[in-house]
Design a protein around this motif. Structure first.
Motif, mmCIF file in Angstrom:
data_model
loop_
_atom_site.group_PDB
_atom_site.id
_atom_site.type_symbol
_atom_site.label_atom_id
_atom_site.label_comp_id
_atom_site.label_asym_id
_atom_site.label_seq_id
_atom_site.Cartn_x
_atom_site.Cartn_y
_atom_site.Cartn_z
ATOM 1 N N THR A 37 1.171 -1.253 0.052
ATOM 2 C CA THR A 37 -0.052 -0.095 0.079
ATOM 3 C C THR A 37 0.603 0.673 0.293
ATOM 4 O O THR A 37 2.390 1.134 0.687
ATOM 5 C CB THR A 37 -0.759 -0.107 0.997
ATOM 6 N N ALA A 38 0.278 2.385 -0.425
ATOM 7 C CA ALA A 38 0.992 3.873 0.026
ATOM 8 C C ALA A 38 1.442 3.649 1.404
ATOM 9 O O ALA A 38 2.389 4.703 0.926
ATOM 10 C CB ALA A 38 0.415 4.728 -1.027
ATOM 11 N N GLU A 39 0.512 3.850 1.924
ATOM 12 C CA GLU A 39 0.794 4.210 3.352
ATOM 13 C C GLU A 39 1.851 3.309 4.070
ATOM 14 O O GLU A 39 2.906 4.353 4.379
ATOM 15 C CB GLU A 39 -0.554 3.506 3.729
ATOM 16 N N CYS A 40 1.811 2.580 3.291
ATOM 17 C CA CYS A 40 2.933 1.519 3.904
ATOM 18 C C CYS A 40 4.186 2.044 3.368
ATOM 19 O O CYS A 40 5.165 2.435 4.442
ATOM 20 C CB CYS A 40 2.788 0.195 3.731
ATOM 21 N N ARG A 41 4.239 2.076 1.992
ATOM 22 C CA ARG A 41 5.383 2.994 1.528
ATOM 23 C C ARG A 41 5.968 4.154 2.320
ATOM 24 O O ARG A 41 7.139 4.389 2.374
ATOM 25 C CB ARG A 41 5.326 2.719 0.235
ATOM 26 N N GLU A 42 5.490 4.774 2.593
ATOM 27 C CA GLU A 42 5.668 6.036 3.137
ATOM 28 C C GLU A 42 6.173 6.399 3.833
ATOM 29 O O GLU A 42 7.035 6.902 4.367
ATOM 30 C CB GLU A 42 3.913 7.351 2.728
ATOM 31 N N LEU A 43 5.179 5.252 5.108
ATOM 32 C CA LEU A 43 6.416 5.323 6.183
ATOM 33 C C LEU A 43 7.490 4.647 6.103
ATOM 34 O O LEU A 43 7.867 5.167 7.130
ATOM 35 C CB LEU A 43 4.907 4.438 7.353
ATOM 36 N N ILE A 44 8.036 3.967 5.693
ATOM 37 C CA ILE A 44 8.705 3.242 5.496
ATOM 38 C C ILE A 44 10.063 3.744 4.446
ATOM 39 O O ILE A 44 11.497 4.243 4.988
ATOM 40 C CB ILE A 44 9.393 2.099 4.605
ATOM 41 N N ASP A 45 9.660 4.517 3.715
ATOM 42 C CA ASP A 45 10.188 5.716 3.276
ATOM 43 C C ASP A 45 10.849 6.939 4.305
ATOM 44 O O ASP A 45 12.061 7.540 3.810
ATOM 45 C CB ASP A 45 9.954 6.512 2.344
ATOM 46 N N LYS A 46 9.592 7.598 5.090
ATOM 47 C CA LYS A 46 10.053 8.066 5.996
ATOM 48 C C LYS A 46 10.435 7.924 7.197
ATOM 49 O O LYS A 46 10.787 8.783 7.685
ATOM 50 C CB LYS A 46 8.695 9.033 5.935
ATOM 51 N N GLY A 47 10.945 7.068 7.759
ATOM 52 C CA GLY A 47 11.608 6.202 8.001
ATOM 53 C C GLY A 47 10.752 6.164 9.784
ATOM 54 O O GLY A 47 10.762 6.639 10.993
ATOM 55 N N PHE A 48 9.346 6.019 9.187
ATOM 56 C CA PHE A 48 8.067 5.966 10.668
ATOM 57 C C PHE A 48 7.591 4.353 10.607
ATOM 58 O O PHE A 48 7.721 4.401 12.233
ATOM 59 C CB PHE A 48 6.963 6.665 10.733
#
Length: 321
Positions: A37-48
């Motif tokens: 999901t986009a939300e998952c990738r966003e959290l990983i990419d931004k270090g969350f």
């Protein structure tokens, strides 16, 4: 939902992060589509968040104090870059104003200020002639477009008399130029010859600029389709300021002052240009697995979880300029 999170995350990613905090993590087996999901990738990419594959695969939250601290550092870096850009823009304005006020006589022959050179041989000869006439600085831009293959023997060797004169030779490569076959060896040969080299994500053209008094600007991608020899002070000053803005934002690729092992330093500098693991592997002549191992070692050494925070932490640590 806490409003502060939505300043660095999308609403859906912020909700997922809070869900991870409350639950302690979500099983990727129970939620097979979660990792895409986009939300998952966003959290990983931004270090969350990060994926954990020991035992039951899970998506787990990064400790809030670390995740938010990394987000603050990234935002601070962006603000600092914007502030420095405004300062450079103001300096550029002042230089241009001074050039404007002290510009050449308007009645001067226009052919002495701007000349079209159409023969490829003359373009090459003029490029060499300009460099040999330098007193202090030779600056150039190098793109992926070239009429010659990238080979170490094609690296531009600096004349001994110019080196003794103290002339500085600087070159900025586009990222795509370094991804071509043979580019890595040619780059290292240039550095050994005395060039100071940096990488910028994308360059619109080639250029040679000498002592802020003359510039050779191509009319086509390779530079062999013809070029403009520019001596008009206002235009040369503008091109000079343009080069300096690019130079300030470019990433050094030499490792003479590396504070980490040379192979990791090379990988780190190429990561900071935006290259993928595959492109870095091709450039350095190693496997993608080796590149990923170096990236993981760098992230572990700096206690970060992704490339964005790796770049910020490396600058803060003083590993790169």
């Amino acid at each position: 939902m806490r409003k502060g999170l939505t300043s660095v995350l999308s609403e859906s990613a912020a909700r997922l992060y809070e869900q991870l905090i409350v639950s302690g993590g979500l099983s990727l087996e129970d939620h097979p589509d979660l990792g895409t999901t986009a939300e998952c990738r966003e959290l990983i990419d931004k270090g969350f968040a990060r994926e954990r594959h020991v035992g039951t695969p899970k998506l787990i939250p990064v400790e809030p104090i670390r995740a938010i601290d990394n987000a603050i550092l990234v935002r601070q870096r962006a603000l600092l870059d914007q502030y420095q850009y405004l300062l450079r823009l103001r300096d550029e304005m002042q230089v241009l104003q001074q050039t404007y006020e002290a510009s050449a006589n308007p009645s001067a022959d226009i052919n002495e200020l701007v000349r079209i050179v159409s023969e490829p041989a003359e373009v090459s000869a003029l490029s060499v002639e300009l460099a040999l006439s330098a007193h202090s600085d030779v600056a150039s831009l190098e793109t992926e477009h070239s009429s010659r293959p990238r080979k170490p023997e094609n690296a531009r060797v600096l004349p001994a008399e110019l080196v003794e004169r103290g002339v500085r030779f600087r070159n900025i490569y586009s990222r795509a130029a370094l991804e071509l076959d043979g580019a890595g060896e040619m780059l290292q040969a240039s550095i050994r010859s005395g060039w100071i080299c940096r990488v910028y994500p994308d360059l619109p053209m080639k250029m040679v600029l000498v002592d802020k008094r003359a510039a050779l600007v191509p009319l086509g991608p390779t530079g062999m389709e013809g070029a403009l020899l520019v001596r008009a002070p206002v235009i040369v000053a503008t091109l000079s300021r343009y080069f300096e803005l690019l130079w300030a934002g470019a990433v050094p690729v030499d490792n003479e002052s590396a504070k980490i092992p040379p192979e990791q330093d090379q990988v780190l500098r190429l990561v900071m240009t935006g290259m993928t693991d595959g492109a870095i592997a091709r450039h350095l002549g190693v496997s993608e697995r080796t590149v990923r191992r170096h990236v993981s070692a760098l992230q572990e050494a700096l206690n970060v979880n992704n490339r964005v925070t790796l770049a910020v932490a490396a600058v803060r640590q003083g590993w790169v300029d």
